[in-house]
Scaffold this active site. Structure first.
Site, PDB file in Angstrom:
ATOM      1  N   ASN A 132      -3.371  13.225  -3.843  1.00  0.00           N
ATOM      2  CA  ASN A 132      -4.055  12.916  -4.587  1.00  0.00           C
ATOM      3  C   ASN A 132      -4.615  14.426  -4.415  1.00  0.00           C
ATOM      4  OD1 ASN A 132      -3.652  11.207  -6.921  1.00  0.00           O
ATOM      5  ND2 ASN A 132      -5.720  10.008  -5.442  1.00  0.00           N
ATOM      6  N   ASP A 135       0.949  -1.100   0.327  1.00  0.00           N
ATOM      7  CA  ASP A 135       0.142  -0.218   0.121  1.00  0.00           C
ATOM      8  C   ASP A 135       0.578   1.407   0.199  1.00  0.00           C
ATOM      9  OD1 ASP A 135      -2.935   0.879   0.312  1.00  0.00           O
ATOM     10  OD2 ASP A 135      -1.563   2.084   2.054  1.00  0.00           O
ATOM     11  N   ASP A 195      -1.249   9.573 -10.041  1.00  0.00           N
ATOM     12  CA  ASP A 195      -1.267   8.345 -11.467  1.00  0.00           C
ATOM     13  C   ASP A 195       0.147   8.415 -11.469  1.00  0.00           C
ATOM     14  OD1 ASP A 195      -3.876   8.293 -11.486  1.00  0.00           O
ATOM     15  OD2 ASP A 195      -3.964   9.192 -13.348  1.00  0.00           O
ATOM     16  N   GLU A 229      -4.711   2.307  -4.177  1.00  0.00           N
ATOM     17  CA  GLU A 229      -3.045   2.398  -4.044  1.00  0.00           C
ATOM     18  C   GLU A 229      -2.276   0.959  -3.865  1.00  0.00           C
ATOM     19  OE1 GLU A 229      -4.478   4.179  -0.643  1.00  0.00           O
ATOM     20  OE2 GLU A 229      -5.686   4.101  -2.305  1.00  0.00           O
TER      21      GLU A 229
END
Length: 143
Positions: A22, A14, A31, A57
């Site tokens: 983000n 993770d 991204d 993620e």
């Protein structure tokens, strides 16, 4: 695994604090960070290993012919490689780290059980401060 009688381990990764990337830098930057993390993970894997995006993620690795000790070393190599690959990332504005949960497929495991064990180890890694690898021994499969 059953046919060849070789160990198979699961590494669940993770990206730590990915929501912050983000939220502060935007989804395009997120991204790009995700792509750099995946590239760093792929760079540590063998052709026989399988990598997939498991969630937003989260990344899952199925390590073929890899026992728990070897998978733990692999996860630690991945953890270090991700931080190094993203250290100077202008998008992240700081090194990106990953937490990992690692377990080995045990006799009698189904996919749900082995992934749940890796997920539990991942949760412990995040609760213990992130940027670390935690294992869940197969002995816990029957517990």
């Amino acid at each position: 695994h059953r046919r060849q009688r070789v160990p198979v381990s699961v590494i669940l990764l993770d990206i730590d604090h990915f929501k912050r990337v983000n939220d502060t830098l935007g989804h395009l930057a997120g991204d790009r960070v995700l792509c750099r993390v995946v590239d760093a993970v792929r760079g540590r894997l063998r052709d026989s290993d399988i990598i997939a995006r498991w969630g937003g993620e989260e990344i899952i690795v199925l390590a073929h012919d890899c026992d728990l000790a070897a998978a733990t070393r692999l996860a630690e190599d991945i953890r270090v490689a991700v931080a190094a690959a993203t250290d100077a990332d202008a998008d992240a504005r700081r090194a990106v780290t990953v937490s990992a949960g690692v377990t080995e497929l045990a006799a009698g495991d189904d996919s749900d059980r082995v992934v749940a064990r890796a997920d539990h180890a991942l949760y412990r890694a995040k609760a213990d401060g992130r940027d670390r690898v935690v294992t869940a021994p197969a002995a816990l499969a029957t517990a």
